[in-house]
Design a protein around this motif. Sequence first.
Motif, PDB file in Angstrom:
ATOM      1  N   UNK A 128       0.534  -1.473  -0.061  1.00 13.54           N
ATOM      2  CA  UNK A 128       0.011  -0.237  -0.319  1.00 13.54           C
ATOM      3  C   UNK A 128       1.034   1.747   0.137  1.00 13.54           C
ATOM      4  N   UNK A 129       0.251   2.136  -0.620  1.00 15.89           N
ATOM      5  CA  UNK A 129       0.567   3.220  -0.848  1.00 15.89           C
ATOM      6  C   UNK A 129       1.510   3.765   1.057  1.00 15.89           C
ATOM      7  N   UNK A 130       2.499   4.451   1.049  1.00 18.37           N
ATOM      8  CA  UNK A 130       3.458   4.474   3.027  1.00 18.37           C
ATOM      9  C   UNK A 130       4.247   3.566   2.888  1.00 18.37           C
ATOM     10  N   UNK A 131       4.124   2.603   2.694  1.00 14.15           N
ATOM     11  CA  UNK A 131       4.727   1.617   3.375  1.00 14.15           C
ATOM     12  C   UNK A 131       5.830   1.260   2.575  1.00 14.15           C
ATOM     13  N   UNK A 132       7.068   1.146   3.688  1.00  8.30           N
ATOM     14  CA  UNK A 132       8.346   1.044   3.443  1.00  8.30           C
ATOM     15  C   UNK A 132       8.931   0.340   2.736  1.00  8.30           C
ATOM     16  N   UNK A 133       8.218  -0.679   2.148  1.00 10.16           N
ATOM     17  CA  UNK A 133       8.561  -1.779   1.127  1.00 10.16           C
ATOM     18  C   UNK A 133       7.766  -1.621   0.390  1.00 10.16           C
ATOM     19  N   UNK A 134       7.472  -0.393   0.018  1.00  6.02           N
ATOM     20  CA  UNK A 134       7.157   0.091  -1.268  1.00  6.02           C
ATOM     21  C   UNK A 134       8.531   1.286  -2.038  1.00  6.02           C
ATOM     22  N   UNK A 135       9.402   0.953  -1.149  1.00 12.98           N
ATOM     23  CA  UNK A 135      10.529   1.864  -1.389  1.00 12.98           C
ATOM     24  C   UNK A 135      11.352   1.877  -2.484  1.00 12.98           C
TER      25      UNK A 135
END
Length: 148
Positions: A128-135
């Motif tokens: 989801x947006x904002x999840x550090x794993x999406x970085x």
Amino acid sequence: MVLSYCKINHDFPQLSVACREPPIYLVPDFLTLEECEAIVCETTARMPIAAESESGASGVHAWDTGASGSPHTAPRTSSPVDSSDEWCRNIHELVSILTQQSAEHMERPTVTRYLSGQEYFPHHDAFPPGDPLAGPSFGGNRICTVLV
């Protein structure tokens, strides 16, 4: 027109559209029977035998819940592969041609086996947006998943 987050090579041999939204494509004989048998043979030897084994068990992230709202936690047995394997390079090359993405942007292929009592739970291959794993330091979200 098929919407896609990934630029698909519509000239890829035997490519067909199975669904327009979400975009799902089929490629019969993406790998040969011999290639598939070799991959299964090689990776099965690396997989743990016990369903409770911690090494090699991969689960679905806790934020991804089912209809009941409870997280899916049942592990599935999987085997990541060494990217130096010839068949791994072959898959990266084929996927690169199909998706028009550089192999540098691909995860290593993973072979998954479900043991008695395990199952595939519906989930998303994105955070989801904002999840550090999406970085970007974790590779970002997937734009495409290729299943063989």
